[in-house]
Design a protein around this motif. Structure first.
Motif, PDB file in Angstrom:
ATOM      1  N   VAL A  44      60.910   5.717  51.419  1.00 24.09           N
ATOM      2  CA  VAL A  44      59.788   6.564  51.828  1.00 24.09           C
ATOM      3  C   VAL A  44      60.204   7.454  52.992  1.00 24.09           C
ATOM      4  O   VAL A  44      59.911   8.657  53.019  1.00 24.09           O
ATOM      5  CB  VAL A  44      58.566   5.702  52.217  1.00 24.09           C
ATOM      6  N   ALA A  45      60.929   6.898  53.949  1.00 22.09           N
ATOM      7  CA  ALA A  45      61.378   7.667  55.108  1.00 22.09           C
ATOM      8  C   ALA A  45      62.327   8.788  54.702  1.00 22.09           C
ATOM      9  O   ALA A  45      62.412   9.824  55.379  1.00 22.09           O
ATOM     10  CB  ALA A  45      62.050   6.739  56.117  1.00 22.09           C
ATOM     11  N   ALA A  46      63.037   8.601  53.591  1.00 19.57           N
ATOM     12  CA  ALA A  46      63.951   9.641  53.096  1.00 19.57           C
ATOM     13  C   ALA A  46      63.214  10.773  52.395  1.00 19.57           C
ATOM     14  O   ALA A  46      63.835  11.773  52.018  1.00 19.57           O
ATOM     15  CB  ALA A  46      64.981   9.027  52.153  1.00 19.57           C
ATOM     16  N   GLY A  47      61.901  10.610  52.194  1.00 14.58           N
ATOM     17  CA  GLY A  47      61.114  11.683  51.598  1.00 14.58           C
ATOM     18  C   GLY A  47      60.632  11.427  50.190  1.00 14.58           C
ATOM     19  O   GLY A  47      59.954  12.268  49.605  1.00 14.58           O
ATOM     20  N   LEU A  48      60.966  10.262  49.635  1.00 14.36           N
ATOM     21  CA  LEU A  48      60.472   9.930  48.299  1.00 14.36           C
ATOM     22  C   LEU A  48      59.029   9.461  48.418  1.00 14.36           C
ATOM     23  O   LEU A  48      58.720   8.574  49.219  1.00 14.36           O
ATOM     24  CB  LEU A  48      61.350   8.855  47.666  1.00 14.36           C
ATOM     25  N   ARG A  49      58.151  10.041  47.640  1.00 11.01           N
ATOM     26  CA  ARG A  49      56.722   9.771  47.785  1.00 11.01           C
ATOM     27  C   ARG A  49      56.158   8.930  46.645  1.00 11.01           C
ATOM     28  O   ARG A  49      55.360   8.040  46.858  1.00 11.01           O
ATOM     29  CB  ARG A  49      55.948  11.104  47.892  1.00 11.01           C
ATOM     30  N   ARG A  50      56.557   9.223  45.429  1.00  9.48           N
ATOM     31  CA  ARG A  50      56.078   8.418  44.293  1.00  9.48           C
ATOM     32  C   ARG A  50      57.191   7.448  43.910  1.00  9.48           C
ATOM     33  O   ARG A  50      58.288   7.864  43.538  1.00  9.48           O
ATOM     34  CB  ARG A  50      55.678   9.299  43.117  1.00  9.48           C
ATOM     35  N   ILE A  51      56.896   6.169  44.021  1.00  6.43           N
ATOM     36  CA  ILE A  51      57.904   5.139  43.787  1.00  6.43           C
ATOM     37  C   ILE A  51      57.328   4.066  42.868  1.00  6.43           C
ATOM     38  O   ILE A  51      56.225   3.577  43.092  1.00  6.43           O
ATOM     39  CB  ILE A  51      58.377   4.505  45.112  1.00  6.43           C
ATOM     40  N   GLU A  52      58.098   3.736  41.833  1.00  7.85           N
ATOM     41  CA  GLU A  52      57.704   2.655  40.922  1.00  7.85           C
ATOM     42  C   GLU A  52      58.157   1.343  41.565  1.00  7.85           C
ATOM     43  O   GLU A  52      59.328   0.987  41.520  1.00  7.85           O
ATOM     44  CB  GLU A  52      58.349   2.868  39.557  1.00  7.85           C
ATOM     45  N   ILE A  53      57.214   0.636  42.164  1.00  7.90           N
ATOM     46  CA  ILE A  53      57.552  -0.477  43.048  1.00  7.90           C
ATOM     47  C   ILE A  53      57.743  -1.806  42.301  1.00  7.90           C
ATOM     48  O   ILE A  53      58.162  -2.788  42.899  1.00  7.90           O
ATOM     49  CB  ILE A  53      56.503  -0.615  44.173  1.00  7.90           C
ATOM     50  N   GLY A  54      57.450  -1.845  41.022  1.00  2.00           N
ATOM     51  CA  GLY A  54      57.612  -3.079  40.259  1.00  2.00           C
ATOM     52  C   GLY A  54      56.836  -3.021  38.961  1.00  2.00           C
ATOM     53  O   GLY A  54      56.324  -1.964  38.567  1.00  2.00           O
ATOM     54  N   SER A  55      56.737  -4.169  38.310  1.00  3.13           N
ATOM     55  CA  SER A  55      55.992  -4.231  37.058  1.00  3.13           C
ATOM     56  C   SER A  55      55.207  -5.533  36.999  1.00  3.13           C
ATOM     57  O   SER A  55      55.617  -6.557  37.555  1.00  3.13           O
ATOM     58  CB  SER A  55      56.941  -4.138  35.857  1.00  3.13           C
ATOM     59  N   GLN A  77      51.338  -0.306  54.295  1.00  2.00           N
ATOM     60  CA  GLN A  77      51.958   0.032  55.576  1.00  2.00           C
ATOM     61  C   GLN A  77      52.713   1.359  55.524  1.00  2.00           C
ATOM     62  O   GLN A  77      53.227   1.805  56.548  1.00  2.00           O
ATOM     63  CB  GLN A  77      52.880  -1.087  56.037  1.00  2.00           C
ATOM     64  N   PHE A  78      52.781   1.977  54.345  1.00  3.37           N
ATOM     65  CA  PHE A  78      53.472   3.256  54.193  1.00  3.37           C
ATOM     66  C   PHE A  78      52.471   4.315  53.731  1.00  3.37           C
ATOM     67  O   PHE A  78      52.268   4.500  52.517  1.00  3.37           O
ATOM     68  CB  PHE A  78      54.617   3.132  53.190  1.00  3.37           C
ATOM     69  N   PRO A  79      51.808   5.006  54.647  1.00  2.00           N
ATOM     70  CA  PRO A  79      50.726   5.936  54.279  1.00  2.00           C
ATOM     71  C   PRO A  79      51.155   7.046  53.328  1.00  2.00           C
ATOM     72  O   PRO A  79      50.337   7.548  52.558  1.00  2.00           O
ATOM     73  CB  PRO A  79      50.290   6.508  55.639  1.00  2.00           C
ATOM     74  N   ASP A  80      52.424   7.448  53.387  1.00  2.00           N
ATOM     75  CA  ASP A  80      52.882   8.558  52.547  1.00  2.00           C
ATOM     76  C   ASP A  80      53.288   8.122  51.138  1.00  2.00           C
ATOM     77  O   ASP A  80      53.612   8.956  50.297  1.00  2.00           O
ATOM     78  CB  ASP A  80      54.080   9.261  53.203  1.00  2.00           C
ATOM     79  N   LEU A  81      53.277   6.827  50.905  1.00  2.00           N
ATOM     80  CA  LEU A  81      53.742   6.308  49.624  1.00  2.00           C
ATOM     81  C   LEU A  81      52.650   6.331  48.562  1.00  2.00           C
ATOM     82  O   LEU A  81      51.509   5.973  48.817  1.00  2.00           O
ATOM     83  CB  LEU A  81      54.227   4.864  49.813  1.00  2.00           C
ATOM     84  N   GLU A  82      53.051   6.762  47.359  1.00  2.00           N
ATOM     85  CA  GLU A  82      52.171   6.725  46.191  1.00  2.00           C
ATOM     86  C   GLU A  82      52.788   5.744  45.193  1.00  2.00           C
ATOM     87  O   GLU A  82      53.606   6.127  44.358  1.00  2.00           O
ATOM     88  CB  GLU A  82      52.052   8.119  45.582  1.00  2.00           C
ATOM     89  N   PRO A  83      52.433   4.458  45.283  1.00  2.00           N
ATOM     90  CA  PRO A  83      53.087   3.464  44.422  1.00  2.00           C
ATOM     91  C   PRO A  83      52.558   3.491  42.996  1.00  2.00           C
ATOM     92  O   PRO A  83      51.373   3.726  42.763  1.00  2.00           O
ATOM     93  CB  PRO A  83      52.745   2.137  45.101  1.00  2.00           C
ATOM     94  N   GLN A  84      53.453   3.247  42.059  1.00  2.00           N
ATOM     95  CA  GLN A  84      53.026   3.062  40.676  1.00  2.00           C
ATOM     96  C   GLN A  84      53.673   1.797  40.150  1.00  2.00           C
ATOM     97  O   GLN A  84      54.731   1.375  40.616  1.00  2.00           O
ATOM     98  CB  GLN A  84      53.386   4.266  39.803  1.00  2.00           C
ATOM     99  N   VAL A  85      52.994   1.149  39.191  1.00  2.00           N
ATOM    100  CA  VAL A  85      53.510  -0.089  38.612  1.00  2.00           C
ATOM    101  C   VAL A  85      53.501   0.025  37.092  1.00  2.00           C
ATOM    102  O   VAL A  85      52.619   0.659  36.508  1.00  2.00           O
ATOM    103  CB  VAL A  85      52.693  -1.328  39.046  1.00  2.00           C
ATOM    104  N   ALA A 278      70.879  12.862  53.322  1.00  2.00           N
ATOM    105  CA  ALA A 278      71.654  11.965  54.187  1.00  2.00           C
ATOM    106  C   ALA A 278      70.961  10.609  54.325  1.00  2.00           C
ATOM    107  O   ALA A 278      71.599   9.553  54.240  1.00  2.00           O
ATOM    108  CB  ALA A 278      71.865  12.606  55.556  1.00  2.00           C
ATOM    109  N   ALA A 279      69.644  10.637  54.527  1.00  2.00           N
ATOM    110  CA  ALA A 279      68.895   9.380  54.648  1.00  2.00           C
ATOM    111  C   ALA A 279      68.904   8.620  53.330  1.00  2.00           C
ATOM    112  O   ALA A 279      68.999   7.381  53.310  1.00  2.00           O
ATOM    113  CB  ALA A 279      67.463   9.674  55.091  1.00  2.00           C
ATOM    114  N   LEU A 280      68.823   9.340  52.226  1.00  2.00           N
ATOM    115  CA  LEU A 280      68.837   8.695  50.915  1.00  2.00           C
ATOM    116  C   LEU A 280      70.184   8.040  50.633  1.00  2.00           C
ATOM    117  O   LEU A 280      70.247   6.909  50.139  1.00  2.00           O
ATOM    118  CB  LEU A 280      68.523   9.728  49.829  1.00  2.00           C
ATOM    119  N   VAL A 281      71.278   8.739  50.959  1.00  2.00           N
ATOM    120  CA  VAL A 281      72.609   8.181  50.719  1.00  2.00           C
ATOM    121  C   VAL A 281      72.802   6.902  51.524  1.00  2.00           C
ATOM    122  O   VAL A 281      73.416   5.940  51.050  1.00  2.00           O
ATOM    123  CB  VAL A 281      73.697   9.223  51.051  1.00  2.00           C
TER     124      VAL A 281
END
Length: 313
Positions: A44-55, A77-85, A278-281
């Motif tokens: 999330v800190a690297a700028g990724l907003r939509r993340i598939e966090i599990g199933s 705890q991550f306000p910028d995160l848009e989680p999908q499952v 850089a943060a992502l790497v």
């Protein structure tokens, strides 16, 4: 589809990070929940907003995913995160919504052999599950439809475009405003095939406003296939940090195209991703070191080697 406009804002892409689901699910040693949450925060800190966090699946079938409810709860705890499952059935979809999920990914396969191997039912039965899920969940829950083996199947081989389009006809009618992702489950798709399907499908189903590609890199064509879809107007792409992944139900399939490789390509093309490379790497290096993980991609190692060379110089 028409070719992309020259407006940079229209050319921008959305990268959906699927490593915490697709990347982890095949790893044998259980990754501590706290470690998963720490890596999630760094993504999330690297700028990724939509993340598939599990199933939400059987813990017996995929034990690595057994803590998905805990990961979902930690997303607050991550306000910028848009989680999908990801969910494979009405029941699992209900479970996910009850746990607080507000973006679901329903998966089914075009190939009958793969769908039966994956969820023990025919694609038509999974389509009925999808219909029941749509009827069961609140209107404010976003839906994405992942169409696995849209190009190729590990058991049946190359999937005819007509077969994918025929299943799409049934599914699109159930929810025309759903985001639809065509998945190269085996990594055996080629740019011509990807380009043709992403030209034909939006023409057949203009009511669908959001198309996505889930590309694997088993044969080294992941980025080429992403580029082919981009040229047809697709702007949403799945990727996995460190190239982690591989479908447990597709023998021989390796991970998704690496997120860092995707970011590198698009940024070199002048296409905005919103991701700090850089943060992502940095987090991808740690992801590649996870015990039992199968990492892929090229940019992570190339940038690391470049930094070392500069340090020596």
């Amino acid at each position: 589809m028409t070719q992309p406009a020259k407006n940079p804002a229209e050319n921008a892409v959305e990268i959906v990070e699927v490593g915490p689901r697709d990347g982890y699910q095949g790893i044998g040693p259980f990754i501590a929940t706290e470690r998963k949450i720490e890596l999630l925060g760094r993504l999330v800190a690297a700028g990724l907003r939509r993340i598939e966090i599990g199933s939400f699946v059987s813990a017996t079938a995929l034990p690595q995913m057994r803590d998905t409810p805990d990961i979902l709860a930690a997303c607050k705890q991550f306000p910028d995160l848009e989680p999908q499952v990801l969910v494979p059935s009405e029941r699992r979809g209900r479970d996910a919504v009850a746990a607080g999920a507000r973006r679901l990914v329903f998966v089914l396969s075009v190939s009958e052999a793969h769908n039966r191997n994956n969820v023990r039912r025919a694609p038509e039965e999974s389509a009925d599950e999808y219909r029941r899920l749509l009827q069961a969940i609140p209107d404010d829950v976003a839906i994405r439809l992942d169409l696995a083996t849209a190009f190729d199947c590990p058991f049946e081989g190359r999937i005819p475009e007509a077969k994918t389009l025929a299943l799409l006809k049934r599914l699109v009618a159930l929810k025309p405003d759903a985001e639809i992702c065509l998945c190269d489950t085996t990594g055996r798709a080629d740019p011509d095939h990807v380009g043709r399907l992403f030209s034909e499908a939006p023409s057949r189903f203009p009511e669908v406003k959001a198309w996505a590609l889930h590309a694997h890199d088993t044969y080294g064509l992941g980025l080429a296939n992403v580029h082919a879809a981009y040229r047809e107007g697709v702007r949403i792409f799945d990727a996995s940090f460190a190239g982690l992944g591989g479908c447990p139900f597709a023998p021989g399939a390796t991970g998704n195209v690496a997120t860092e490789d995707l970011v590198w390509m698009f940024e070199r093309m002048g296409v905005a991703t919103g991701v700090d490379l850089a943060a992502l790497v940095s987090v991808a290096r740690d992801g590649a070191a996870l015990p039992g993980g199968l990492a892929g991609g090229r940019v992570r190692d190339a940038l690391s080697a470049g930094s070392a060379a500069c340090a020596v110089t």
